[in-house]
Design a protein around this motif. Sequence first.
Motif, PDB file in Angstrom:
ATOM      1  N   GLN A 155      44.327  18.954  52.498  1.00 23.59           N
ATOM      2  CA  GLN A 155      43.940  20.205  51.839  1.00 23.59           C
ATOM      3  C   GLN A 155      43.812  20.009  50.332  1.00 23.59           C
ATOM      4  O   GLN A 155      42.882  20.528  49.694  1.00 23.59           O
ATOM      5  CB  GLN A 155      44.972  21.298  52.132  1.00 23.59           C
ATOM      6  CG  GLN A 155      44.608  22.670  51.583  1.00 23.59           C
ATOM      7  CD  GLN A 155      43.308  23.194  52.163  1.00 23.59           C
ATOM      8  OE1 GLN A 155      43.177  23.342  53.374  1.00 23.59           O
ATOM      9  NE2 GLN A 155      42.321  23.455  51.307  1.00 23.59           N
ATOM     10  N   SER A 156      44.724  19.226  49.753  1.00 25.34           N
ATOM     11  CA  SER A 156      44.653  18.948  48.321  1.00 25.34           C
ATOM     12  C   SER A 156      43.376  18.188  47.983  1.00 25.34           C
ATOM     13  O   SER A 156      42.705  18.484  46.986  1.00 25.34           O
ATOM     14  CB  SER A 156      45.880  18.136  47.892  1.00 25.34           C
ATOM     15  OG  SER A 156      45.788  17.746  46.542  1.00 25.34           O
ATOM     16  N   HIS A 157      43.008  17.221  48.821  1.00 23.84           N
ATOM     17  CA  HIS A 157      41.762  16.472  48.607  1.00 23.84           C
ATOM     18  C   HIS A 157      40.553  17.394  48.694  1.00 23.84           C
ATOM     19  O   HIS A 157      39.601  17.270  47.909  1.00 23.84           O
ATOM     20  CB  HIS A 157      41.643  15.355  49.650  1.00 23.84           C
ATOM     21  CG  HIS A 157      42.267  14.055  49.221  1.00 23.84           C
ATOM     22  ND1 HIS A 157      43.561  13.970  48.786  1.00 23.84           N
ATOM     23  CD2 HIS A 157      41.761  12.791  49.146  1.00 23.84           C
ATOM     24  CE1 HIS A 157      43.839  12.709  48.481  1.00 23.84           C
ATOM     25  NE2 HIS A 157      42.765  11.976  48.696  1.00 23.84           N
ATOM     26  N   ILE A 158      40.583  18.307  49.656  1.00 21.86           N
ATOM     27  CA  ILE A 158      39.470  19.256  49.801  1.00 21.86           C
ATOM     28  C   ILE A 158      39.340  20.103  48.547  1.00 21.86           C
ATOM     29  O   ILE A 158      38.238  20.277  48.000  1.00 21.86           O
ATOM     30  CB  ILE A 158      39.682  20.144  51.043  1.00 21.86           C
ATOM     31  CG1 ILE A 158      39.531  19.317  52.320  1.00 21.86           C
ATOM     32  CG2 ILE A 158      38.683  21.312  51.042  1.00 21.86           C
ATOM     33  CD1 ILE A 158      39.860  20.077  53.588  1.00 21.86           C
ATOM     34  N   ASP A 159      40.461  20.635  48.068  1.00 22.05           N
ATOM     35  CA  ASP A 159      40.440  21.498  46.874  1.00 22.05           C
ATOM     36  C   ASP A 159      39.941  20.741  45.646  1.00 22.05           C
ATOM     37  O   ASP A 159      39.140  21.274  44.864  1.00 22.05           O
ATOM     38  CB  ASP A 159      41.837  22.053  46.614  1.00 22.05           C
ATOM     39  CG  ASP A 159      42.311  22.988  47.718  1.00 22.05           C
ATOM     40  OD1 ASP A 159      41.453  23.504  48.457  1.00 22.05           O
ATOM     41  OD2 ASP A 159      43.531  23.181  47.841  1.00 22.05           O
ATOM     42  N   ARG A 160      40.380  19.493  45.501  1.00 29.27           N
ATOM     43  CA  ARG A 160      39.973  18.715  44.331  1.00 29.27           C
ATOM     44  C   ARG A 160      38.514  18.283  44.414  1.00 29.27           C
ATOM     45  O   ARG A 160      37.797  18.270  43.405  1.00 29.27           O
ATOM     46  CB  ARG A 160      40.870  17.492  44.201  1.00 29.27           C
ATOM     47  CG  ARG A 160      42.326  17.834  43.875  1.00 29.27           C
ATOM     48  CD  ARG A 160      43.227  16.630  44.030  1.00 29.27           C
ATOM     49  NE  ARG A 160      42.870  15.551  43.125  1.00 29.27           N
ATOM     50  CZ  ARG A 160      43.282  14.299  43.250  1.00 29.27           C
ATOM     51  NH1 ARG A 160      44.048  13.966  44.288  1.00 29.27           N
ATOM     52  NH2 ARG A 160      42.926  13.377  42.377  1.00 29.27           N
ATOM     53  N   THR A 161      38.067  17.935  45.628  1.00 27.61           N
ATOM     54  CA  THR A 161      36.689  17.468  45.788  1.00 27.61           C
ATOM     55  C   THR A 161      35.692  18.600  45.580  1.00 27.61           C
ATOM     56  O   THR A 161      34.595  18.392  45.036  1.00 27.61           O
ATOM     57  CB  THR A 161      36.504  16.840  47.188  1.00 27.61           C
ATOM     58  OG1 THR A 161      37.468  15.822  47.376  1.00 27.61           O
ATOM     59  CG2 THR A 161      35.112  16.248  47.337  1.00 27.61           C
ATOM     60  N   LYS A 162      36.063  19.809  45.997  1.00 25.03           N
ATOM     61  CA  LYS A 162      35.181  20.964  45.796  1.00 25.03           C
ATOM     62  C   LYS A 162      34.906  21.203  44.322  1.00 25.03           C
ATOM     63  O   LYS A 162      33.855  21.738  43.957  1.00 25.03           O
ATOM     64  CB  LYS A 162      35.816  22.216  46.407  1.00 25.03           C
ATOM     65  CG  LYS A 162      35.734  22.294  47.920  1.00 25.03           C
ATOM     66  CD  LYS A 162      36.381  23.573  48.422  1.00 25.03           C
ATOM     67  CE  LYS A 162      36.272  23.706  49.927  1.00 25.03           C
ATOM     68  NZ  LYS A 162      36.956  24.926  50.421  1.00 25.03           N
ATOM     69  N   GLY A 163      35.850  20.813  43.477  1.00 24.49           N
ATOM     70  CA  GLY A 163      35.682  21.032  42.045  1.00 24.49           C
ATOM     71  C   GLY A 163      34.856  19.973  41.359  1.00 24.49           C
ATOM     72  O   GLY A 163      34.638  20.044  40.147  1.00 24.49           O
ATOM     73  N   LEU A 164      34.392  18.970  42.088  1.00 28.31           N
ATOM     74  CA  LEU A 164      33.564  17.921  41.499  1.00 28.31           C
ATOM     75  C   LEU A 164      32.089  18.314  41.607  1.00 28.31           C
ATOM     76  O   LEU A 164      31.721  19.403  41.218  1.00 28.31           O
ATOM     77  CB  LEU A 164      33.858  16.600  42.204  1.00 28.31           C
ATOM     78  CG  LEU A 164      35.335  16.129  42.100  1.00 28.31           C
ATOM     79  CD1 LEU A 164      35.550  14.855  42.907  1.00 28.31           C
ATOM     80  CD2 LEU A 164      35.742  15.930  40.655  1.00 28.31           C
ATOM     81  N   THR A 165      31.268  17.491  42.188  1.00 26.26           N
ATOM     82  CA  THR A 165      29.849  17.830  42.331  1.00 26.26           C
ATOM     83  C   THR A 165      29.561  18.279  43.748  1.00 26.26           C
ATOM     84  O   THR A 165      30.377  18.125  44.644  1.00 26.26           O
ATOM     85  CB  THR A 165      28.977  16.601  42.012  1.00 26.26           C
ATOM     86  OG1 THR A 165      29.205  15.606  43.018  1.00 26.26           O
ATOM     87  CG2 THR A 165      29.333  16.051  40.642  1.00 26.26           C
ATOM     88  N   LYS A 166      28.373  18.828  43.950  1.00 25.05           N
ATOM     89  CA  LYS A 166      28.000  19.299  45.279  1.00 25.05           C
ATOM     90  C   LYS A 166      27.950  18.160  46.286  1.00 25.05           C
ATOM     91  O   LYS A 166      28.144  18.378  47.482  1.00 25.05           O
ATOM     92  CB  LYS A 166      26.639  20.002  45.216  1.00 25.05           C
ATOM     93  CG  LYS A 166      26.676  21.348  44.498  1.00 25.05           C
ATOM     94  CD  LYS A 166      25.327  22.022  44.557  1.00 25.05           C
ATOM     95  CE  LYS A 166      25.382  23.398  43.881  1.00 25.05           C
ATOM     96  NZ  LYS A 166      24.076  24.079  43.934  1.00 25.05           N
ATOM     97  N   ARG A 167      27.678  16.944  45.828  1.00 29.21           N
ATOM     98  CA  ARG A 167      27.562  15.811  46.741  1.00 29.21           C
ATOM     99  C   ARG A 167      28.855  15.009  46.866  1.00 29.21           C
ATOM    100  O   ARG A 167      28.903  14.010  47.577  1.00 29.21           O
ATOM    101  CB  ARG A 167      26.438  14.884  46.273  1.00 29.21           C
ATOM    102  CG  ARG A 167      25.059  15.533  46.339  1.00 29.21           C
ATOM    103  CD  ARG A 167      23.988  14.536  45.969  1.00 29.21           C
ATOM    104  NE  ARG A 167      22.660  15.124  46.061  1.00 29.21           N
ATOM    105  CZ  ARG A 167      21.527  14.455  45.816  1.00 29.21           C
ATOM    106  NH1 ARG A 167      21.584  13.182  45.451  1.00 29.21           N
ATOM    107  NH2 ARG A 167      20.361  15.057  45.913  1.00 29.21           N
ATOM    108  N   PRO A 226      40.076   8.361  47.821  1.00 30.14           N
ATOM    109  CA  PRO A 226      40.204   9.279  46.686  1.00 30.14           C
ATOM    110  C   PRO A 226      39.067  10.310  46.645  1.00 30.14           C
ATOM    111  O   PRO A 226      37.946  10.030  47.082  1.00 30.14           O
ATOM    112  CB  PRO A 226      40.131   8.343  45.473  1.00 30.14           C
ATOM    113  CG  PRO A 226      40.567   7.020  45.997  1.00 30.14           C
ATOM    114  CD  PRO A 226      40.046   6.955  47.398  1.00 30.14           C
ATOM    115  N   PRO A 227      39.336  11.509  46.141  1.00 28.91           N
ATOM    116  CA  PRO A 227      38.280  12.533  45.994  1.00 28.91           C
ATOM    117  C   PRO A 227      37.112  11.970  45.197  1.00 28.91           C
ATOM    118  O   PRO A 227      37.304  11.333  44.158  1.00 28.91           O
ATOM    119  CB  PRO A 227      39.001  13.654  45.238  1.00 28.91           C
ATOM    120  CG  PRO A 227      40.437  13.491  45.599  1.00 28.91           C
ATOM    121  CD  PRO A 227      40.655  12.013  45.712  1.00 28.91           C
ATOM    122  N   GLY A 228      35.910  12.203  45.696  1.00 24.53           N
ATOM    123  CA  GLY A 228      34.717  11.698  45.039  1.00 24.53           C
ATOM    124  C   GLY A 228      34.199  10.404  45.620  1.00 24.53           C
ATOM    125  O   GLY A 228      33.078   9.997  45.322  1.00 24.53           O
TER     126      GLY A 228
END
Length: 519
Positions: free
Chosen positions: A116-128, A187-189
């Motif tokens: 869930q933490s990865h999802i939250d952090r990744t959503k804050g990056l770019t659309k891709r 890692p996110p991204g």
Amino acid sequence: MLTISASNATPTEIAQWGPAFSAHIGNFPFSELMRSSSATNFRTEDDHTICGVVIAQPAQHQRASTTCLLVFAPSGTELNPDINAVLEDIAALTRDPVGNPMAVMPNRLQSMEAIQSHIDRTKGLTKRASFGLIRFNLDHLSFINERYGWDTADLMLEEIIRRIEKLLPQESFFGSMGGGNFAVLTPPGHTLVTTRSLMTSILRISDTPISLASTSFPFSLSVGWSMFPEDGKSVEELLTAAKAALAEAQRAGGGHERRASSETTRLHILSSSLEQDLALAAEQDALFLKWMPIVDTASQRVVAHEALLRWNRPNHGEVSPELFIRCAEEAGMVEVLDTWSLRHACKAAAKWESPYRVCVNISPVWLASERLSKLIAEILQETGLSPDRLQIEMSESRFFGPEDITFRELARVRALGVRLALDDFGSGHSSLERLRFYPLDQIKLDRGFIKGLGENDRANEVMSAVLALARALNITTCAKGVETEYQMAFLDAYGCEEVQGYLLGSPVRDQTQPTSQPI
């Protein structure tokens, strides 16, 4: 028991034994407790005595929660003086076997929080932006436990954990999902390419056997992986997709990886809902047999019938055999279905007017426990069927277990006078080795072999070579999935003794008196 989030240090009570004390924690110094490696005593503003110990804390590079076990005494009472030692013993039992007492491998709950933490952090990056969830386990863990003991299995898992930790990039997550299953988050991204690269590196750690007490233990891993957001946008969706992919990799026999797909995930979800009904299928008389005729190529007469297990699910109708047999294997129910199928097939064949051979598919899971020969002997005595009329067939695509145990058990079955066949020949990964080692009477050629006949010269050459090899080993052959006159003529010309398929007859239900001619 409380879990403390890594992101906001907020404690959440996840289990309790006796009265809840979350309202009395007050100014409890959790940060101080988490820095301690032993049980520590505190006194709250309300004069409550609390003894606490950390029982699960992630490694420094991982973002996950910490789990604490707390015991408290109400105002005016004191804790037992031995409570510190008791809590430290409990903590020692739950800590990571790798050896670092404060680097405990996160459990399933913490792993889900990390996703869930990865999802939250990744959503804050770019659309891709994306990240990968990699699930894996040690193949044949139950066999390792039985053959070498739990201690050896634990040491092997410890070494696997060590090797994988060395591979992880910064901000990765590595946790346990329970039951010998593990999860890694890139890692996110990170992209699909970098996730695939890490997954490949994880598979390759099995290139080097594990050495324990001067003994070398070869091993393999099965890996299933999914990507956010392509394969799932929530924790549950990502976990289900990766679990479905892992199950698909395990069905390939171990040492394989599979990427999640919408189809494998759909079938996995459907299989999960089948388990409860399937467990009752035999009791509810929902199972039945269909009979597929097997024809002698030269005489064009029926010489045997294969018993095909089918399931009529209440309120749903007939279920695909591939689906429910797969479900039974994963749920540990396949032996119940095998027993039902073998007993009813032998009972029916004993009543036939003509002594046709009866062919029954049995899962190779019976071999490692060395119980198949006993089951067959009991059913033959119970039904009165002559042993030489029974043929046991095992799929070549399934894991047979250790060679010595498998050979010994197959030899016992053969000693009863029962025939043995290797089914789906050509669909697995060790066909020739099994032909060399096991006491087989027949190989049943996979329908994929037959389908390619006439399409190109290479397919024809492979088939003729396989048939020549079988003759040299004094093993008969049966071709499955024969659907055209060309296939039939080719097989006849190159000496395939038996054939079955829709050209010769379709499966028929409850055939108590089979015909002697193709249907």
